[in-house]
Design a protein around this motif. Structure first.
Motif, short mmCIF file in Angstrom:
data_model
loop_
_atom_site.label_atom_id
_atom_site.label_comp_id
_atom_site.label_asym_id
_atom_site.label_seq_id
_atom_site.Cartn_x
_atom_site.Cartn_y
_atom_site.Cartn_z
N MET A 69 3.86 1.67 -1.12
CA MET A 69 4.49 1.88 -2.41
C MET A 69 3.50 2.49 -3.40
N LEU A 70 2.31 1.90 -3.41
CA LEU A 70 1.28 2.37 -4.33
C LEU A 70 0.91 3.82 -4.03
N TYR A 108 0.83 -1.20 0.00
CA TYR A 108 0.00 0.00 0.00
C TYR A 108 0.86 1.25 0.00
N MET A 151 2.21 11.06 -8.95
CA MET A 151 1.39 11.28 -10.15
C MET A 151 0.44 12.46 -9.96
N LEU A 152 -0.13 12.56 -8.76
CA LEU A 152 -1.18 13.55 -8.54
C LEU A 152 -0.66 14.88 -8.00
N LEU A 153 0.59 14.88 -7.51
CA LEU A 153 1.13 16.11 -6.92
C LEU A 153 1.00 17.32 -7.85
N PRO A 154 1.36 17.20 -9.14
CA PRO A 154 1.22 18.37 -10.03
C PRO A 154 -0.20 18.93 -10.04
N VAL A 190 3.66 6.24 -5.25
CA VAL A 190 3.64 6.49 -6.70
C VAL A 190 2.44 7.36 -7.06
N MET A 191 1.28 7.06 -6.41
CA MET A 191 0.09 7.86 -6.69
C MET A 191 0.30 9.32 -6.31
#
Lengths: 309, 281
Positions: B22-23, B20, B30-33, B26-27
Motif C-alpha cells: 500500500m505504501l 508495504y 506521488m513520485l510518478l510525475p 501511494v509513493m
C-alpha cells in the motif's frame, strides 16, 4: 529604586529597538495595506485619472457581476473537494508511516517532495500529464482499458481532453492540490500520532478492541488538535487558489472561465482591467469569507477537538 | 498448537506485506510525475511526443538541457532567484531573531498587544494585500527592482513564532550569569542564544529560502522587465514559447525544481522536524 526604574526603561527601549525592523516592514506591507485595501474598495480607482468616492458601490457591482459569482462557486467547489480528500488521505498515509516498518525516512521524504517543489514547475508537469494526445494520464487510462478488456470488461475510458472540458477544470485542480499537500499534512499528523501513548492501545486491546475501534476511539480523538489545525490552514490556503490555475491554463481562467477563482478575479480586475477599487472590494469579500469560516471553526472546535489526555 | 502459531505468523507476514504494498503504491503515485518529468527531459523531440509513450528514454539526450537553458535567459533567472531567495532568507532570519528575542525574554510595554496583533495577521490572506502593496511599490519607485522582491518579505510572523518558541526553552540563569560577567544583552543574543538555536535558525532559513524561490504571483506583478524575472516567472513565459515541446519544458521544469529538491534532501531532517514541531501549538 531609581536605578531599577532606569533599568526598566532601558529594557523597554532595547526591546522596541529589537522589534523595529520586523514591525517597520510588517507595518508598511501588512498592517497598513489591510486598512488601505478597504479605503481603495470604496473608490472608483483607475490607475491613471481621478479617483471618485463611491461608497459601497464596488461591492454592489460585485453582486451584479456574473464572473464574481462564478469565481465564488468555483473556489467553493475547489475547497469542498480538496480539503476533505487531502485530509482523509493524509490520515491514511500518517497511520501507514507510523507503523513499524523499514524505509520510513525514504517514504517521508518521498511524500514531502511535492510540497516543496516550485508550484510553477510542478504545474508545468501536470499540464503535460493532462495533455490529450501525449499525456501520461490518458496513456494510463488506455492501459487500464486494455487490462479490463482482457478480463472481458469492455469500457471506453478515453482519450479525455482534460484541459479543455469546463466540467473537469476544478477536478483536475483538486488532483494537483491533493498531490501537493497530502505529504505535508501527513507529516503534521504523524507528529501527533507519535505523541500518543502506546498504553492507551494496550489497555484497549486488553478490553478486546479491534483495529477499527482503536482507530476510531483512540487515534482519531487524540489527533483532533492536528486535524483542527490542518482544517484551518488548508481552508485558508484553498480559498487562495491562483498559481495552479494560472499555469495550468497558461494565464487563462480555464475553458469558459470554469476555473475562475476569487484570487484570479482579483488579479484580472486589478492588473488586466486596472479597476483597483473593484479588485480591493473582491479582496475584502475574500477576507470576510475566510475570517467568518475561521471564526465558525473555532466556535465549533469546542465540541469536537480534544485537548489533553 | 504449532499449526496455530504458523497460521498467525503467516497472517502477520501477510499483513506486513500488504502494508508495504500500500505504501509503495501511494509513493509511486506521488513520485510518478517527477520520474516522468526527468525521463522525458532526456528524450528526443520525436520520442517525447510519441504515442504510446516510452518509460525509459532510448538514449540520454543531454542536449535538451542546453537547448532549454539557451531558449530563454534562464541563467539570469537562476541568478535572480538565487540572489532574491538568499537575501530574503538571511534578512528574514535576522529580523525574526531580534523580534523573537524581545517577545521571548524581555518585558516591555504593550507586549501582549503586539503579540496578538501578530497572531491576527496570520488570518489575513496575502493576496488581499496585493493591490495596496502594488501601489506602495509604485510610489516608492521600487517597481522592477530587487528591493520590491526582497524587502516586503524579510519580516514574517511565522519566523517570529518559531524562534520565540525556541528561545523560551533557553534557561534564564544563562542570561543572569552572563550579566554578572558584564555581557550586554545584544552580545548575549549573538554569542549565546543564536549558536544555541542553530537547528531552529536553519529550519527558518530553509523555509524562507524555499518560499521565496517558489514565489510566483508577487514577482509576476511587481516586475515587467525580463532581467528581473525569477525562475518561476521565467518558466511561465517559457510555456507560452515552447508550446508542446515537452522535451524542453520538462528540462526547464527540472532545473527549476532541482536546487530546491537538492536543498531539501540534504536538510530533510531539520525540515520535516520543523514542520512537525511548528505546525502545531
Amino acid at each position: 529604586m531609581r536605578s531599577r526604574l532606569g533599568k526598566r526603561i532601558r529594557e523597554n527601549v532595547e526591546a522596541y529597538l529589537y522589534l523595529l525592523p520586523a514591525f517597520v516592514v510588517l507595518g508598511v506591507f501588512t498592517f497598513y495595506p489591510v486598512v488601505r485595501a478597504f479605503q481603495i474598495s470604496l473608490y472608483r480607482w483607475p490607475v491613471i485619472g481621478a479617483k471618485t468616492f463611491v461608497g459601497f458601490g464596488n461591492y454592489l457591482k460585485l453582486i451584479g457581476d456574473r464572473a464574481f459569482w462564478m469565481a465564488l462557486r468555483n473556489t467553493s467547489y475547489y475547497v469542498l473537494g480538496s480539503v476533505p480528500i487531502t485530509l482523509a488521505l493524509a490520515i491514511l498515509v500518517a497511520v501507514l508511516l507510523n507503523s513499524r516498518i523499514r524505509g520510513r525516512v525514504i517514504a517521508r521524504v518521498a511524500f514531502f517532495i511535492p510540497y516543496i517543489t516550485p508550484m510553477v514547475a510542478a504545474t508545468v508537469v501536470w499540464r503535460w500529464i493532462y495533455d490529450r494526445d501525449y499525456g501520461l494520464l490518458n496513456y494510463l487510462l488506455e492501459l487500464l482499458e486494455k487490462a479490463l478488456g482482457r478480463v472481458g470488461l469492455e469500457v471506453n475510458l478515453g482519450p479525455v481532453d482534460w484541459l479543455n472540458r469546463p466540467e473537469l477544470a476544478i477536478p483536475i485542480l483538486i488532483i494537483i492540490g491533493v498531490w501537493q499537500y497530502v505529504g505535508y499534512q501527513a507529516i503534521i499528523l504523524l507528529a501527533g500520532l507519535q505523541n500518543i501513548d502506546r498504553q492507551y492501545y494496550d489497555a484497549a486491546k486488553v478490553d478486546g478492541a479491534n483495529a477499527w475501534h482503536l482507530f476510531r476511539h483512540i487515534t482519531v480523538p487524540l489527533l483532533t488538535p492536528q486535524i483542527f489545525f490542518l482544517l484551518i490552514i488548508s481552508i485558508i490556503g484553498a480559498f487562495q487558489l491562483f498559481t495552479q490555475v494560472f499555469i495550468l491554463f497558461v494565464g487563462n481562467p480555464g475553458p469558459r472561465d470554469s476555473a475562475m477563482t476569487i484570487v484570479f478575479y482579483i488579479y484580472e480586475k486589478a492588473f488586466r482591467e486596472f479597476y483597483m477599487g473593484m479588485a480591493s472590494a473582491a479582496a475584502y469579500v475574500l477576507f470576510g469569507i475566510i475570517f467568518l469560516l475561521t471564526l465558525i471553526q473555532f466556535r465549533l472546535s469546542r465540541r469536537w477537538v480534544f485537548y489533553g489526555g | 498448537m504449532f499449526l496455530n502459531a504458523l497460521f498467525t505468523g503467516l497472517l502477520r507476514g501477510l499483513k506486513r506485506v500488504s502494508l508495504y504494498l500500500m505504501l509503495l503504491a501511494v509513493m509511486a503515485v506521488m513520485l510518478l510525475p517527477f520520474f516522468w518529468t526527468i525521463t522525458t527531459s532526456f528524450k528526443s523531440p520525436a520520442e517525447a511526443q510519441s504515442y504510446p509513450p516510452t518509460w525509459i528514454p532510448k538514449q540520454l539526450r543531454w542536449q535538451n538541457y542546453v537547448e532549454a537553458w539557451n531558449a530563454a535567459p534562464f541563467g539570469r533567472y537562476f541568478l535572480n532567484s538565487l540572489f532574491v531567495a538568499t537575501t530574503t532568507a538571511i534578512g528574514g532570519v535576522i529580523t525574526s531573531v531580534l523580534a523573537a528575542y524581545a517577545f521571548a525574554k524581555m518585558n516591555f510595554f504593550g507586549k501582549n498587544f503586539l503579540f496578538y496583533l501578530l497572531v491576527g495577521t496570520m488570518m489575513i490572506p496575502g493576496q488581499m494585500l496585493l493591490v495596496p502593496n502594488y501601489l506602495t511599490i509604485i510610489r516608492l519607485r521600487w517597481y522592477d527592482t530587487y528591493q520590491a522582491l526582497i524587502i516586503p518579505w524579510i519580516a514574517n510572523v511565522f519566523g517570529i513564532f518559531l524562534l520565540r518558541q525556541f528561545f523560551r526553552t533557553i534557561p534564564d540563569e544563562l542570561w543572569d550569569s552572563a550579566q554578572i560577567d558584564g555581557c550586554s544583552r545584544f552580545r548575549f543574543l549573538w554569542q549565546f542564544v543564536v549558536p544555541l538555536s542553530r537547528p531552529a535558525l536553519v529550519t527558518l532559513f530553509l523555509f524562507r529560502f524555499i518560499g521565496s524561490w517558489n514565489a510566483f504571483l508577487w514577482v509576476l506583478i511587481m516586475t515587467s522587465r525580463e532581467e528581473m524575472r525569477t525562475l518561476p516567472v521565467g518558466l511561465y513565459y517559457f510555456i507560452g514559447e515552447a508550446g508542446t515541446d515537452y522535451h524542453l519544458l520538462t528540462a526547464a521544469a527540472t532545473f527549476a525544481m532541482m536546487p530546491i529538491i537538492f536543498l531539501f534532501l540534504i536538510a530533510q531532517r531539520q525540515f520535516i522536524q520543523g514542520v512537525a514541531r511548528t505546525g502545531i501549538k
